[in-house]
Design an enzyme around this catalytic site. Sequence first.
Site, mmCIF file in Angstrom:
data_model
loop_
_atom_site.group_PDB
_atom_site.id
_atom_site.type_symbol
_atom_site.label_atom_id
_atom_site.label_comp_id
_atom_site.label_asym_id
_atom_site.label_seq_id
_atom_site.Cartn_x
_atom_site.Cartn_y
_atom_site.Cartn_z
ATOM 1 N N GLU A 123 -4.221 10.644 10.528
ATOM 2 C CA GLU A 123 -3.154 11.124 9.552
ATOM 3 C C GLU A 123 -2.644 12.498 10.083
ATOM 4 O OE1 GLU A 123 -3.587 12.622 4.746
ATOM 5 O OE2 GLU A 123 -5.294 12.361 5.828
ATOM 6 N N TYR A 167 -6.178 5.303 11.119
ATOM 7 C CA TYR A 167 -5.240 6.000 10.968
ATOM 8 C C TYR A 167 -5.510 7.489 11.793
ATOM 9 C CZ TYR A 167 -1.872 3.138 8.223
ATOM 10 O OH TYR A 167 -1.165 2.278 7.636
ATOM 11 N N HIS A 206 8.105 7.661 8.735
ATOM 12 C CA HIS A 206 8.664 7.874 7.556
ATOM 13 C C HIS A 206 10.122 8.446 7.786
ATOM 14 C CE1 HIS A 206 5.456 7.375 4.287
ATOM 15 N NE2 HIS A 206 4.713 7.473 5.321
ATOM 16 N N ARG A 232 0.912 -1.251 -0.003
ATOM 17 C CA ARG A 232 -0.080 -0.117 -0.034
ATOM 18 C C ARG A 232 0.814 1.180 -0.033
ATOM 19 N NH1 ARG A 232 -0.921 4.829 2.428
ATOM 20 N NH2 ARG A 232 -0.366 3.717 4.821
ATOM 21 N N ASP A 233 1.602 1.621 1.112
ATOM 22 C CA ASP A 233 2.436 2.601 1.208
ATOM 23 C C ASP A 233 3.663 2.609 0.284
ATOM 24 O OD1 ASP A 233 3.076 5.300 2.061
ATOM 25 O OD2 ASP A 233 2.861 4.999 4.195
ATOM 26 N N THR A 293 3.599 11.283 9.429
ATOM 27 C CA THR A 293 3.389 11.293 7.810
ATOM 28 C C THR A 293 4.284 12.089 6.985
ATOM 29 O OG1 THR A 293 0.810 11.161 8.234
ATOM 30 C CG2 THR A 293 1.294 11.877 6.214
#
Length: 514
Positions: free
Chosen positions: A146, A144, A209, A16-17, A179
Site C-alpha cells: 500500500e 499489496y 490510479h 472491490r476498488d 495509491t
Amino acid sequence: MSLNPRRIQLMDTTLRDGEQTQGVAFTPTEKVSIAKALLQNLRVDRIEVASARVSEGEKEAVRNINQWAQQEGFGDRVEVLGFVDHTRSVDWIKSTGGQVINLLAKGSEKHCREQLGKTLEQHCADVLQTIGYAHEQGLKINIYLEDWSNGYKDSRDYVFGLIDRLKDAPLSHFMLPDTLGVMAPDEVFASFSDMCGRYPNLQFDFHPHNDYGLATANVMAAVRAGVSAVHCTINCLGERAGNASLAEVAVVLRDKMNMELAIDESHLVRISNMVENFSGKRIADNAPIVGADVFTQTAGIHADGDQKGGLYKTKLGPERFSRTRSYALGKMSGKASLKKNLEQLEVELSEEDQKKVLARIVALGDSKQTITTDDLPFIIADVLESKSYQHIKLLACSVNSGLDLQSTVSLRVEVNGDKHQATGAGNGGFDAFIDAIGTVLVKYDYTLPKLADFEIRIPKGGNTNALTECVITWDCGHELRKTRGVHVNQVFAAMLATIKLINIQLHEMANTNP
C-alpha cells in the site's frame, strides 16, 4: 524486438476498488452478474471482488461468486483483499469458499510508522504470521504494498527491506499500487525498471490510479519496464478520480505495445453498459472505446473522406467492439453525412431533394437542436411534404393528474386515415398515455417495445418555460433505438418521442408486409 508478443495479465478490481467510488454500492446479485460477465464473457485473467470482513451482504456476494466460479473452473481467479490480522481475514475468505487472498501490507515507511506505530521488522513479522496461516489454510497469496509509489520515493531502503524479508515467502504476485495517483510515466518507468531489475524472479503487478489523468500512460510505462500484470476497473470506477480504464488499457496494450491479452474486446461495451446501470455513474459520451459518441463523425469533411476511400478510419474501428460507425446530423453536416444516413435508412433522394433536406438539417443545427438518424425520416417527410411516415398522428390529448391519484389520459389519434378515441390510466401522465395508445395500436397488431432508458433535459440555464427535450431509448430486441420529442411540457415531449417510434415501426411493418 521479440517477434512473439509478451503476455500481460489484466486484473479487474471493479467489484472491490471500483465499489469505493463515492455513491457506488453493488447488490449481491449485481456483483455476481458483473463477476460472471468479467470472467466468462470479457475473459479477464483475474478479478478482485471484495474486502474481507466488510459486511454480511458482502460475504453473501463473495460466497455466491465463488460457488459459481468453482463450478465453471474460475475458482483460483477470484481474489479478495485481506488484512494483516493473522486469522480473521483468512477465515472470512475461507468461509466464502475463496481460494486467493490479496494481503494489504504497508508499502511506505510513513504509513508503517505513523498509522501502525511499528518498525519495519515488527510489521514484517505480522505479515509473515498472516502469510503462514493463509498458506496453512491452502490459500494462494498475493501481496499489496500500500502506498508503494510514495514509499519508493521517500524511502527505498524501507521498500527493499520489506521485499527482501518477504521474497522467499509463498507469494505469487507483488502488487505495487500508485495509491494516490501521484506518479508520471517517467517516474513509473524508472521505479519499475529498478524493481524488476533488482528482483527479476518476482512477479510484479501495477495498480494505478488516475488522479492526474495519467493512469493509462503510466500503465504503458510500467509494461515497458517489465511488469507482468495490470489492475483496471470498468468505466474508471475507483476512489477520487478512479482507476485505469480496462477498455483503454486493453486497447492501448494491444495496438501500441503489441502485447498479448486474453480478453474478448467485443464484450467491452456491453459490460461497460452493465456497470454504468448498476453503479448509477454515467460515463461521458466521448469516453474512449465505450462512449456513446466515439464512433460518430460530425464534420462533413470526415464523412466525405470516408465515402471516397475510408480516409478517416483507423485501426480503432467500431466493428472491433461490436459497434457501428455513425455520421452526425447538424450544422456541420455535409452532403456525405446525409448520404451515409440515407444509406442506413435505405432511402434514396434526388440531388435536389438532398439539398433541401440538408438545408433543414443545418438550420436545425444552428438552433442547437439535437438531430438523430431516427429524426431524419420526419425531416425528410416535412421538407418533401411526404405522408409516408405519417402513419399515426396525435390529433388531441388531455392529461389529468393529481396528488395520490392515478393519472388519466384522453386522446384522439389518426392511424392510416382512420380516427380513434381512447382513454387510459396509469402511474403518471406518460404511463397513462402508453395505456391509452396501446388500446388503439392493438387493433393494428402492434405493441410498443420496452423502454431501455428515458431522459428529460432542458437547455442549461433555461427558465421554467424552456423547451423540454425527451430522449427515449427503446429496446427493439435486435437493437436499441432512440427517439426524441420536444415540447414545453415534458409529458407531451415524451408522447411525441413515442409517436416518432410508432411511425418508424409502422412504416417498416408496411414495407415488410406490403
